[in-house]
Design a protein around this motif. Structure first.
Motif, PDB file in Angstrom:
ATOM      1  N   LEU A  34       0.858  -1.184   0.000  1.00 25.85           N
ATOM      2  CA  LEU A  34       0.000   0.000   0.000  1.00 25.85           C
ATOM      3  C   LEU A  34       0.895   1.236   0.000  1.00 25.85           C
ATOM      4  O   LEU A  34       1.755   1.374   0.861  1.00 25.85           O
ATOM      5  N   TRP A  35       0.694   2.128  -0.968  1.00 26.01           N
ATOM      6  CA  TRP A  35       1.473   3.358  -1.049  1.00 26.01           C
ATOM      7  C   TRP A  35       0.700   4.492  -0.381  1.00 26.01           C
ATOM      8  O   TRP A  35      -0.436   4.782  -0.768  1.00 26.01           O
ATOM      9  N   LEU A  36       1.326   5.116   0.609  1.00 27.32           N
ATOM     10  CA  LEU A  36       0.725   6.233   1.318  1.00 27.32           C
ATOM     11  C   LEU A  36       1.825   7.000   2.040  1.00 27.32           C
ATOM     12  O   LEU A  36       2.953   6.525   2.158  1.00 27.32           O
ATOM     13  N   ASP A  37       1.504   8.171   2.520  1.00 26.70           N
ATOM     14  CA  ASP A  37       2.456   8.986   3.257  1.00 26.70           C
ATOM     15  C   ASP A  37       2.435   8.549   4.720  1.00 26.70           C
ATOM     16  O   ASP A  37       1.441   8.760   5.426  1.00 26.70           O
ATOM     17  N   ASP A  52      -5.174   1.728   8.935  1.00 24.56           N
ATOM     18  CA  ASP A  52      -5.357   0.611   9.863  1.00 24.56           C
ATOM     19  C   ASP A  52      -5.558  -0.670   9.051  1.00 24.56           C
ATOM     20  O   ASP A  52      -6.671  -1.017   8.669  1.00 24.56           O
ATOM     21  N   TYR A  53      -4.463  -1.361   8.798  1.00 20.28           N
ATOM     22  CA  TYR A  53      -4.507  -2.559   7.956  1.00 20.28           C
ATOM     23  C   TYR A  53      -5.293  -3.696   8.582  1.00 20.28           C
ATOM     24  O   TYR A  53      -5.718  -4.611   7.879  1.00 20.28           O
ATOM     25  N   MET A  56      -8.470  -4.282   6.804  1.00 21.33           N
ATOM     26  CA  MET A  56      -8.402  -4.771   5.441  1.00 21.33           C
ATOM     27  C   MET A  56      -8.249  -6.283   5.361  1.00 21.33           C
ATOM     28  O   MET A  56      -8.753  -6.908   4.435  1.00 21.33           O
ATOM     29  N   ILE A  57      -7.584  -6.878   6.326  1.00 19.41           N
ATOM     30  CA  ILE A  57      -7.311  -8.320   6.273  1.00 19.41           C
ATOM     31  C   ILE A  57      -8.603  -9.137   6.189  1.00 19.41           C
ATOM     32  O   ILE A  57      -8.746  -9.975   5.287  1.00 19.41           O
ATOM     33  N   PRO A  58      -9.591  -8.922   7.060  1.00 16.94           N
ATOM     34  CA  PRO A  58     -10.835  -9.695   6.921  1.00 16.94           C
ATOM     35  C   PRO A  58     -11.606  -9.378   5.637  1.00 16.94           C
ATOM     36  O   PRO A  58     -12.308 -10.247   5.108  1.00 16.94           O
ATOM     37  N   ARG A  59     -11.456  -8.173   5.108  1.00 17.65           N
ATOM     38  CA  ARG A  59     -12.123  -7.834   3.838  1.00 17.65           C
ATOM     39  C   ARG A  59     -11.539  -8.660   2.696  1.00 17.65           C
ATOM     40  O   ARG A  59     -12.282  -9.189   1.860  1.00 17.65           O
ATOM     41  N   VAL A  60     -10.223  -8.765   2.647  1.00 12.78           N
ATOM     42  CA  VAL A  60      -9.564  -9.567   1.605  1.00 12.78           C
ATOM     43  C   VAL A  60      -9.947 -11.027   1.758  1.00 12.78           C
ATOM     44  O   VAL A  60     -10.279 -11.707   0.772  1.00 12.78           O
ATOM     45  N   ALA A  87      -9.873   2.999   1.156  1.00 14.95           N
ATOM     46  CA  ALA A  87      -8.757   3.663   1.831  1.00 14.95           C
ATOM     47  C   ALA A  87      -8.198   4.817   1.004  1.00 14.95           C
ATOM     48  O   ALA A  87      -8.304   4.836  -0.213  1.00 14.95           O
ATOM     49  N   SER A  88      -7.602   5.749   1.701  1.00 14.97           N
ATOM     50  CA  SER A  88      -6.930   6.881   1.051  1.00 14.97           C
ATOM     51  C   SER A  88      -5.486   6.497   0.750  1.00 14.97           C
ATOM     52  O   SER A  88      -4.569   6.829   1.497  1.00 14.97           O
ATOM     53  N   LEU A  89      -5.311   5.782  -0.317  1.00 20.92           N
ATOM     54  CA  LEU A  89      -4.000   5.314  -0.742  1.00 20.92           C
ATOM     55  C   LEU A  89      -3.673   5.889  -2.108  1.00 20.92           C
ATOM     56  O   LEU A  89      -4.575   6.191  -2.891  1.00 20.92           O
ATOM     57  N   HIS A  90      -2.395   5.993  -2.413  1.00 18.52           N
ATOM     58  CA  HIS A  90      -1.990   6.450  -3.743  1.00 18.52           C
ATOM     59  C   HIS A  90      -2.092   5.305  -4.760  1.00 18.52           C
ATOM     60  O   HIS A  90      -2.483   5.525  -5.898  1.00 18.52           O
ATOM     61  N   GLN A  91      -1.715   4.113  -4.314  1.00 16.04           N
ATOM     62  CA  GLN A  91      -1.865   2.930  -5.160  1.00 16.04           C
ATOM     63  C   GLN A  91      -1.734   1.688  -4.305  1.00 16.04           C
ATOM     64  O   GLN A  91      -1.322   1.756  -3.148  1.00 16.04           O
ATOM     65  N   VAL A  92      -2.091   0.561  -4.911  1.00 15.44           N
ATOM     66  CA  VAL A  92      -2.028  -0.721  -4.219  1.00 15.44           C
ATOM     67  C   VAL A  92      -1.432  -1.760  -5.158  1.00 15.44           C
ATOM     68  O   VAL A  92      -1.659  -1.721  -6.366  1.00 15.44           O
ATOM     69  N   ARG A  93      -0.652  -2.646  -4.586  1.00 21.83           N
ATOM     70  CA  ARG A  93      -0.122  -3.792  -5.319  1.00 21.83           C
ATOM     71  C   ARG A  93      -0.706  -5.040  -4.683  1.00 21.83           C
ATOM     72  O   ARG A  93      -0.661  -5.195  -3.454  1.00 21.83           O
ATOM     73  N   VAL A  94      -1.254  -5.923  -5.497  1.00 25.77           N
ATOM     74  CA  VAL A  94      -1.842  -7.181  -5.032  1.00 25.77           C
ATOM     75  C   VAL A  94      -1.091  -8.326  -5.685  1.00 25.77           C
ATOM     76  O   VAL A  94      -1.046  -8.427  -6.912  1.00 25.77           O
ATOM     77  N   MET A  95      -0.481  -9.185  -4.864  1.00 27.67           N
ATOM     78  CA  MET A  95       0.099 -10.419  -5.377  1.00 27.67           C
ATOM     79  C   MET A  95      -0.762 -11.555  -4.842  1.00 27.67           C
ATOM     80  O   MET A  95      -0.856 -11.769  -3.627  1.00 27.67           O
ATOM     81  N   LEU A  96      -1.431 -12.245  -5.740  1.00 27.32           N
ATOM     82  CA  LEU A  96      -2.339 -13.335  -5.406  1.00 27.32           C
ATOM     83  C   LEU A  96      -1.682 -14.650  -5.818  1.00 27.32           C
ATOM     84  O   LEU A  96      -1.302 -14.821  -6.976  1.00 27.32           O
ATOM     85  N   ILE A  97      -1.549 -15.551  -4.863  1.00 33.11           N
ATOM     86  CA  ILE A  97      -0.816 -16.798  -5.068  1.00 33.11           C
ATOM     87  C   ILE A  97      -1.746 -17.983  -4.840  1.00 33.11           C
ATOM     88  O   ILE A  97      -2.538 -17.991  -3.900  1.00 33.11           O
TER      89      ILE A  97
END
Length: 120
Positions: A34-37, A52-53, A56-60, A87-97
């Motif tokens: 998650l990219w944020l300041d 507050d991550y 997010m965990i139960p949402r995923v 969330a107020s993020l600039h961008q997100v990276r998702v790696m799904l395995i």
């Protein structure tokens, strides 16, 4: 830009092209960036100054458990869109395995996408 990494979110889901994947299911794992300041939180030591991550965990996990799609690419896009919406993020990276049930293959496959926040 600063990053917050969340690794090893696991859940059981029913995503796959093959009928047995959609009936029997399998384990999935998600790693997020998650990219944020992070400077305001680092200076104030206040949770409300960061993301507050733990929310997010139960949402995923819920998205993995309830999605009924064929492609892991579709699930990764769904997760990225949901996180960016919440969330107020600039961008997100998702790696799904996932570890597909392919004869004579003991490895895993991963889809790795990065999505910026859309313009509001």
């Amino acid at each position: 830009m600063d990053c917050l990494h969340v690794r090893g979110i696991r859940a059981y889901g029913y995503i796959g092209v093959f009928p047995e994947e959609q009936v029997l299911g399998q384990w999935f794992e998600v790693d997020l960036t998650l990219w944020l300041d992070l400077a305001p939180a680092g200076q104030s030591d206040r949770l409300d100054q960061t993301y507050d991550y733990s929310t997010m965990i139960p949402r995923v996990q819920h998205l993995i458990q309830t999605s009924r799609v064929k492609l892991v690419e579709t699930l990764a896009e769904t997760i990225a869109a949901d996180i960016l919406e919440q969330a107020s993020l600039h961008q997100v990276r998702v790696m799904l395995i996932k570890r597909p049930s392919i004869p004579n293959f003991d490895g895993s496959i991963a889809v790795d996408i990065t999505r910026p926040r859309g313009s509001d």
